[in-house]
Each structure stands twice: as C-alpha cells, then as structure tokens.
Scaffold this active site. Sequence first.
Site, PDB file in Angstrom:
ATOM      1  N   LYS A  93      15.325 -25.984   6.448  1.00 24.70           N
ATOM      2  CA  LYS A  93      16.665 -26.056   7.029  1.00 24.70           C
ATOM      3  C   LYS A  93      17.320 -27.379   6.659  1.00 24.70           C
ATOM      4  O   LYS A  93      16.689 -28.436   6.694  1.00 24.70           O
ATOM      5  CB  LYS A  93      16.598 -25.904   8.551  1.00 24.70           C
ATOM      6  CG  LYS A  93      16.158 -24.511   9.008  1.00 24.70           C
ATOM      7  CD  LYS A  93      16.126 -24.425  10.519  1.00 24.70           C
ATOM      8  CE  LYS A  93      15.718 -23.035  10.986  1.00 24.70           C
ATOM      9  NZ  LYS A  93      16.724 -22.017  10.633  1.00 24.70           N
ATOM     10  N   ARG A 149       0.807  -1.220   0.000  1.00 24.96           N
ATOM     11  CA  ARG A 149       0.000   0.000   0.000  1.00 24.96           C
ATOM     12  C   ARG A 149       0.837   1.265   0.000  1.00 24.96           C
ATOM     13  O   ARG A 149       0.313   2.361  -0.194  1.00 24.96           O
ATOM     14  CB  ARG A 149      -0.928   0.015   1.208  1.00 24.96           C
ATOM     15  CG  ARG A 149      -0.213   0.024   2.552  1.00 24.96           C
ATOM     16  CD  ARG A 149      -1.177   0.304   3.708  1.00 24.96           C
ATOM     17  NE  ARG A 149      -2.368  -0.500   3.632  1.00 24.96           N
ATOM     18  CZ  ARG A 149      -3.370  -0.429   4.502  1.00 24.96           C
ATOM     19  NH1 ARG A 149      -3.293   0.419   5.520  1.00 24.96           N
ATOM     20  NH2 ARG A 149      -4.434  -1.189   4.382  1.00 24.96           N
ATOM     21  N   ASP A 171       6.585 -23.452   6.201  1.00 26.48           N
ATOM     22  CA  ASP A 171       7.202 -23.451   7.530  1.00 26.48           C
ATOM     23  C   ASP A 171       8.702 -23.508   7.285  1.00 26.48           C
ATOM     24  O   ASP A 171       9.228 -24.527   6.829  1.00 26.48           O
ATOM     25  CB  ASP A 171       6.751 -24.665   8.348  1.00 26.48           C
ATOM     26  CG  ASP A 171       7.295 -24.649   9.781  1.00 26.48           C
ATOM     27  OD1 ASP A 171       8.336 -23.991  10.002  1.00 26.48           O
ATOM     28  OD2 ASP A 171       6.705 -25.277  10.658  1.00 26.48           O
ATOM     29  N   HIS A 172       9.385 -22.413   7.566  1.00 31.00           N
ATOM     30  CA  HIS A 172      10.785 -22.323   7.153  1.00 31.00           C
ATOM     31  C   HIS A 172      11.670 -23.367   7.847  1.00 31.00           C
ATOM     32  O   HIS A 172      12.762 -23.671   7.372  1.00 31.00           O
ATOM     33  CB  HIS A 172      11.336 -20.913   7.397  1.00 31.00           C
ATOM     34  CG  HIS A 172      11.631 -20.596   8.829  1.00 31.00           C
ATOM     35  ND1 HIS A 172      10.705 -20.032   9.676  1.00 31.00           N
ATOM     36  CD2 HIS A 172      12.763 -20.765   9.559  1.00 31.00           C
ATOM     37  CE1 HIS A 172      11.259 -19.863  10.867  1.00 31.00           C
ATOM     38  NE2 HIS A 172      12.497 -20.296  10.832  1.00 31.00           N
ATOM     39  N   GLU A 176      15.479 -19.695  22.370  1.00 31.76           N
ATOM     40  CA  GLU A 176      15.806 -18.390  21.800  1.00 31.76           C
ATOM     41  C   GLU A 176      16.304 -17.478  22.913  1.00 31.76           C
ATOM     42  O   GLU A 176      15.685 -17.399  23.980  1.00 31.76           O
ATOM     43  CB  GLU A 176      14.585 -17.777  21.128  1.00 31.76           C
ATOM     44  CG  GLU A 176      14.041 -18.593  19.962  1.00 31.76           C
ATOM     45  CD  GLU A 176      12.849 -17.921  19.313  1.00 31.76           C
ATOM     46  OE1 GLU A 176      13.045 -17.191  18.333  1.00 31.76           O
ATOM     47  OE2 GLU A 176      11.722 -18.108  19.811  1.00 31.76           O
ATOM     48  N   LYS A 226       3.074 -18.549   7.876  1.00 31.05           N
ATOM     49  CA  LYS A 226       2.453 -18.864   9.160  1.00 31.05           C
ATOM     50  C   LYS A 226       2.185 -17.556   9.904  1.00 31.05           C
ATOM     51  O   LYS A 226       2.809 -16.542   9.572  1.00 31.05           O
ATOM     52  CB  LYS A 226       3.356 -19.791   9.977  1.00 31.05           C
ATOM     53  CG  LYS A 226       4.565 -19.099  10.631  1.00 31.05           C
ATOM     54  CD  LYS A 226       5.258 -20.046  11.573  1.00 31.05           C
ATOM     55  CE  LYS A 226       6.331 -19.361  12.363  1.00 31.05           C
ATOM     56  NZ  LYS A 226       5.840 -18.455  13.396  1.00 31.05           N
ATOM     57  N   LYS A 228      11.485 -17.962  25.039  1.00 32.00           N
ATOM     58  CA  LYS A 228      12.202 -16.713  24.776  1.00 32.00           C
ATOM     59  C   LYS A 228      13.090 -16.371  25.970  1.00 32.00           C
ATOM     60  O   LYS A 228      12.828 -16.769  27.099  1.00 32.00           O
ATOM     61  CB  LYS A 228      11.209 -15.574  24.553  1.00 32.00           C
ATOM     62  CG  LYS A 228      10.335 -15.721  23.312  1.00 32.00           C
ATOM     63  CD  LYS A 228      11.090 -15.336  22.074  1.00 32.00           C
ATOM     64  CE  LYS A 228      10.169 -15.227  20.868  1.00 32.00           C
ATOM     65  NZ  LYS A 228      10.922 -14.901  19.644  1.00 32.00           N
ATOM     66  N   HIS A 262       6.641 -25.273  13.975  1.00 35.79           N
ATOM     67  CA  HIS A 262       8.043 -25.693  13.938  1.00 35.79           C
ATOM     68  C   HIS A 262       8.283 -27.008  14.696  1.00 35.79           C
ATOM     69  O   HIS A 262       8.858 -27.958  14.161  1.00 35.79           O
ATOM     70  CB  HIS A 262       8.939 -24.610  14.551  1.00 35.79           C
ATOM     71  CG  HIS A 262       8.909 -23.310  13.822  1.00 35.79           C
ATOM     72  ND1 HIS A 262       8.555 -23.205  12.500  1.00 35.79           N
ATOM     73  CD2 HIS A 262       9.217 -22.045  14.213  1.00 35.79           C
ATOM     74  CE1 HIS A 262       8.625 -21.942  12.124  1.00 35.79           C
ATOM     75  NE2 HIS A 262       9.029 -21.227  13.140  1.00 35.79           N
ATOM     76  N   ASP A 291       2.975 -19.783  18.239  1.00 39.48           N
ATOM     77  CA  ASP A 291       4.059 -19.270  17.409  1.00 39.48           C
ATOM     78  C   ASP A 291       5.072 -20.339  17.051  1.00 39.48           C
ATOM     79  O   ASP A 291       5.635 -20.331  15.957  1.00 39.48           O
ATOM     80  CB  ASP A 291       4.762 -18.115  18.132  1.00 39.48           C
ATOM     81  CG  ASP A 291       5.801 -17.425  17.263  1.00 39.48           C
ATOM     82  OD1 ASP A 291       5.459 -17.066  16.117  1.00 39.48           O
ATOM     83  OD2 ASP A 291       6.948 -17.250  17.721  1.00 39.48           O
TER      84      ASP A 291
END
Length: 514
Positions: free
Chosen positions: A205, A61, A200-201, A239, A171, A364, A264, A259
């Site tokens: 891998k 946009r 899904d990345h 993480e 996702k 996290k 994953h 998430d």
Amino acid sequence: MTNPANPLREGLLARRIAEPCTIVVFGVTGDLARRKLLPALFNLARDGHLPQSFAIVGFSRRDWTDEKLREEMGAAIREHSRTRPDSDREMEDFLARVSYARGDLDDAESFVRLKTQLEEIERTDRLPGNRMFYLATAPEFFAPATEMMGAAKLVHPANADGPWTRLIVEKPFGRDLESARELNAHVRQGFDESQIYRIDHYLGKETTQNILAFRFANSIFEPLWNSRYIEQVQITVAESLGMEGRRGQYYETAGALRDMVQNHLFQVLSLIAMEAPASLDAESLRDEKVRLLRAIRPMTPQEVATCTVRGQYGPGSLSGTAVKGYRGEELVDPKSVTETYVALRLAVRNWRWRGVPFFIRTGKRLPKRASEVAVIFRHPPHQVFEDTSMEDARQNVLLIRIQPDEGISLSFEAKRPGLKMNLQNVKMDFRYGRSFGNPAPEAYERLLLDGLIGDASLFTRADEVDRAWEIITAIQKGWAQMPAPDFPNYDAGTWGPEAADRLMHDVETGWRRL
C-alpha cells in the site's frame, strides 16, 4: 500494451521492467487470483512493466481448458481491474499469453506434466527459463506444492548463472511458531531463502510505504520520534465487514490475532518504530524490522491477562441494517470462541521507546472500515496558558491514514480569532488523491513487480516471520490458560468490547474515535 493516455509523460520516470519470464499462478481459479492477481498482471502489462516476452500459466484442479481460463480471466479483469482495456484487441493480446495446466497440488505427476508444459512454452516463445511461482492456494497446500516443485526439478539453483526461479507465498505463513518453522523447513527443501518471497499486501500500500519516506526523508520529525516527546502510539485496522460468503470456514481456523496482528499490524508497527536502515536495500530494511520485533518481549501469562483483550461480535446494526452475530454466520460453529476483535498493549524495550505504550486493535463488524496510525505527543512540559481557555486543549496528534482517504495530518493548537487568548485545535492535512491526482497502483501490482524484478524489500524474511510468531504464540498460550471467554462481548456496529479501555488506564487519551 503500454497505456498511451499521456504520451508526454513517457521517459520522465525510469520505468521498472521485469525480465522475460513465465508466471505460474497456483490456485488460479480462486478468489484471490480473480480479484487481485490477474487484474494486477494485466495492469503491469498495460503500463509497460512486463517485458515484451512473457507467459502466464494458471494451475488448478478444475477441468478447464486454455479457452475457459482466458474467458474467466477476461471477465475478472473487466470486473476488478483499476483500469479498463482500451479495446478488445488489447485484451486479446494479453490473454493470448495465458495457458492452463490442470493438476493436483499433492500429485507428483501433475508437476511432471507442468514441467513439460513450461519447457514447451519457453521453447516456443523463446523465453530464457526465468520462472515466478505464486502460491495463491489454501495454506495446507504450501508445503506439498513446494516439495513437489523441487522433486519435479522445476526450480533453478539459486545464485547460479542462468535463469532464476522465485516463489511468492501468500499468508498465513503458519498457524503458530511451531507450524511456521515446520513450513519453512518444507519450503526450503525446494527453494533457497533468497528465492522465497512471503507476501503481505499491506506492505504494497502506498501509505504504508510512505511511512519510510515520511520518517527518513524529513529531518523535522526524527528529533521528536522518541519517548521524550511521544506519549503513546495507536495502530487501528477496523473492518465493517463480517464473514462475507464462505469466509467463516477459514476464519474459524485463524481468528483476528493470526489473521491480522501477526502480519499486517506487526508490519505497520515495525515501520513506525524501527531505526533508520543503512540503506533501502532489502537486507538492511529487513534487518531493522527484525531488530524492532526482537525488542518486543513475548508476554508472560500474567501479562497476557492484563495487556490483551479479545472479543467476538454479536448481533447488531450497521448503517441502519440489522446484521447477525459471528456465531450466526455461514460455516461458523454456533458455540465458537474464535476472536473477531483483538486489542494489545505492547512495549518496545529499547532506548528510543522506553515507557511508550503501543496500542494495537483490529476487529470485524466495527462501525466503519479504516486503517490508521496515531502518534500522540505529550503535553508541553510547562503550561503557560493557565486560564480556562486551555481546558479543551488537546495533545498534538500525527495521524497516518492507510485506508481509505489515504493521507497524513498533524493537529496542533492555534489561537482562535477574537479579543481573548482562546485556543482551538486545527489540522495540517495532506491527502494523496488531492496532492498527486494520479490513482495509485494496487498493492498487488507493486508487490508482483518487485517479485519479478527480484526486490525483496517489501517481503518478509524467515527470521521476521519467526519472531512475529514468537510474540503471537506467547499470547495464544496465555489465552489457553485462561477461562473460556464469555462471547459475544460486543455488538456489531460498535467499537469492540468495553474491556479494551482498561489497557489505557495510565494514559490521558483513550482510543481515538475514527
């Protein structure tokens, strides 16, 4: 744009090359497109995987022009690409194929204009009409965008002679079972299931893909891959980062369960535990993944109380630096009860895995960034080493490191040199970087190329998404019936709430130290 760095390797491997096509990136001005998608497309073109004829159209946009998009794309590629252009001319040749389409994702007229623009590009560049649409947008735009594409007749019929159309959807695909099914219904108004590629990345891998090779290309492991020899399996995605930038706004609506676990970790679990597919074609592979997820029964509220632990980080320290708690992050509710940590104990109810607990955790602000699978074997059934030298003997562990320092290691007991039978735990260690030398392509490179070629093996099917959400939604409902959690319950820089240890009350080995 083929990379000439090593011409002697030309022709040694069969190169996968996409057909001439137009690639449309919705949300081209966003962070995902800048950091991952545009650099991935550049590398695919540079390595000779894109055809001689292709075009890229960025849709957003913002009041940009072709020149502005090319300027921003060039900067993004130079900053985030795993390779750098050999010359300004190489970059200019790539960017010359890029154009911009301004519009709103919920505006029908914007898609009519996009259709006109695509037809003009296809006519001018003599492209056959093949189209790949990539929804790199906020999830709330998935449904309206796909409906608009169908209404504007941007989508070619599936399984028909002539040009193809494919859609890659980022996702999260839904927020729970009901919303995922509703989204599937919306998307299918414009697209056939065979045209939809839910990405899904993690499946892109190298180490994740290597699970298949490790399990099914080596005969020495399959006889041991069952409850007779394996005591437990641990899957960890840790993480160290918190809510960088403005990510807190998204995370407040997601949390660790949605998430990370629903996509994953369930993908990794499926590859570790599924049965051998009849072949590596997309349907056979995905059939087995779905069959594995169906062997995981959704939890009752009582099981949710005893087999799940959630947490939220408070203030703490990482690498000697003080960090704020989750509730102090930007765009986060000061009284938030969103979980930043989840640990689960799951049971796979089939003959192979009867009685083997699968422990999953993600969080996290943990002490380090690491993703791994630990397959922990049982002790020998008869202990022949009965003296004190066996006091420190450990179970054999097969460790699959997904990131960083990708590789596979196997620990076992060996006699330590000396005049007594003293045992010591040692490792056989395989590392990708040391063994292969060449840098692996980014996950998005592999997945984008698969989508362009039409290989759906590493993308999730509708029934797989549906079953994963059935398991997750049962946990969500169980949590909703429990008292509000007393957050925060772990300090930033620690390995999560102590309550996670109770999930392992009946196994010898606790959570692995990463």
